[in-house]
Design an enzyme around this catalytic site. Structure first.
Site, PDB file in Angstrom:
ATOM      1  N   ASP A  99     -31.094  40.770  -6.716  1.00 42.86           N
ATOM      2  CA  ASP A  99     -29.878  41.261  -7.391  1.00 42.86           C
ATOM      3  C   ASP A  99     -29.240  42.333  -6.823  1.00 42.86           C
ATOM      4  O   ASP A  99     -28.142  42.551  -7.040  1.00 42.86           O
ATOM      5  CB  ASP A  99     -30.392  41.567  -8.673  1.00 42.86           C
ATOM      6  CG  ASP A  99     -31.025  40.548  -9.790  1.00 42.86           C
ATOM      7  OD1 ASP A  99     -30.689  39.345  -9.517  1.00 42.86           O
ATOM      8  OD2 ASP A  99     -31.667  40.994 -10.650  1.00 42.86           O
ATOM      9  N   ARG A 138     -12.018  17.762 -11.072  1.00 42.03           N
ATOM     10  CA  ARG A 138     -12.676  18.432 -12.066  1.00 42.03           C
ATOM     11  C   ARG A 138     -12.623  19.990 -11.552  1.00 42.03           C
ATOM     12  O   ARG A 138     -12.540  20.588 -10.719  1.00 42.03           O
ATOM     13  CB  ARG A 138     -14.126  17.924 -12.101  1.00 42.03           C
ATOM     14  CG  ARG A 138     -14.530  16.512 -12.699  1.00 42.03           C
ATOM     15  CD  ARG A 138     -15.990  16.457 -12.505  1.00 42.03           C
ATOM     16  NE  ARG A 138     -16.337  14.936 -13.024  1.00 42.03           N
ATOM     17  CZ  ARG A 138     -17.535  14.457 -12.903  1.00 42.03           C
ATOM     18  NH1 ARG A 138     -18.385  15.198 -12.091  1.00 42.03           N
ATOM     19  NH2 ARG A 138     -17.552  13.081 -13.302  1.00 42.03           N
TER      20      ARG A 138
END
Length: 341
Positions: free
Chosen positions: A126, A161
């Site tokens: 992280d 998309r």
């Protein structure tokens, strides 16, 4: 000098290089290294393994950790703290090198305050630990996530998309931010910035208007979406909500489809980010911080965490490193917004 080494919290690439650096530097100084199995859990149960040159010979390219890991918090269950202190004496450990993130190093800091000689090595994909510019595991995780994003772009372009990629990141949005910027995403969602779905969807409509019939979005698993109901959720030993049930990526995709009418799909990369061989950056960083940890012990600099400042390996007080998380700043977010065109 007998050093105990443990790896705690979530696994990530770079742990084994760090272990290797510790063992090889300890050999230079004539120190003995004992591996503690499964993080603080192994310290509670007194479970160890030897660590010598043969044990670390070929691990620099391997992901995960040869010592095993866990999210055990010895300050949560009554009596576990005392077991750790007792096992330190039984094993004859002079000090402990704790390799981990905010939780593992937070425990290390508490034991340091209790009189245990401790040195910390920062690890987290992280990248949210204070006092260090980068932690090993982050570069490898982002490299995997960028590869996934580029693969999704091929599908997005082929099918006209919108593709939403959900990546890890408990409180800080570094993984999402770097993945989005490096992968050329059309929008990024991070926990530090309130989500504005209208602004994002207006941007997606403008992309279509200028002739781009597809888009890719990166979202952190931890963002809070407007109207997302707070509910009782499962937590780990450190009180963190287990995020897999939030389904942020799917929810973002649903909102995009509802607000724009564009065909939208979501993909979750999940734990794939954690595994695999470490990048060169993470191998080098793991080795360097491992070696530095042993040097801190040699200099009797306990209660410190190894850190990277620029390109220099330094140290900082553990207390400062775990006092608060390093979050994405407005400056970084401004950079991301510059790229949304």
């Amino acid at each position: 000098m007998k050093i105990g080494v443990l790896t705690g919290g979530g696994d990530c690439p770079g742990l084994n290089p760090a272990i290797r650096g510790i063992v090889l530097r300890a050999i230079d100084l004539g120190y003995e290294v004992i591996g503690i199995k499964d993080g603080w859990k192994g310290m509670v149960n007194g479970e160890t393994q030897s660590l010598n040159i043969n044990d670390v010979e070929g691990i620099i390219s391997k992901g995960g950790t040869i010592l095993g890991t866990s999210r055990t918090n010895p300050f949560k269950k009554e009596g576990d703290k005392e077991k750790v202190l007792e096992n330190i004496k039984k094993l004859g450990l002079d000090c402990i090198i704790a390799i981990g993130g905010e939780d593992t190093l937070g425990v290390a800091e508490k034991f340091y305050q209790s009189g245990v000689k401790v040195v910390g090595v920062p690890k987290t994909m992280d990248n949210d630990l204070s006092c260090t510019d980068y932690t090993f595991g982050f570069d490898s995780a982002v490299t995997v996530a960028v590869d996934a994003l580029e693969r999704l772009r091929d599908t997005a372009q082929s099918h006209r998309r919108v593709m939403v990629l959900e990546v890890m990141g408990r409180y800080a949005g570094w993984v999402s931010l770097f993945t989005g910027i490096a992968g050329g995403a059309d929008w990024i969602l991070i926990p530090e910035i309130p989500v504005d779905l209208d602004k994002m969807c207006d941007h997606l409509k403008k992309l279509r208007q200028r002739g781009k019939p597809y888009a890719v979005i990166v979202t952190s698993e931890a963002v809070e979406l407007p109207g997302m109901a707070e509910q009782e959720q499962e937590k780990d030993a450190f009180g963190h909500i287990i995020l897999k049930e939030k389904g942020v990526g799917e929810r973002v995709a649903e909102e995009i489809k509802k607000r724009t009418g564009f065909e939208t799909r979501a993909a979750v990369i999940g734990h794939i980010q954690r595994g695999g061989a470490p990048t060169v950056f993470d191998r080098m960083l793991g080795i360097r911080v491992g070696v530095k940890a042993v040097d801190l012990i040699a200099n009797q600099q306990f209660g410190q965490m190894v850190c990277l400042k620029g390109n220099e390996i330094q140290s900082a007080p553990l207390k400062e490193a775990v006092a608060e998380l390093k979050m994405v700043t407005q400056q970084w977010w401004n950079l991301a917004q510059t790229l949304f065109k």
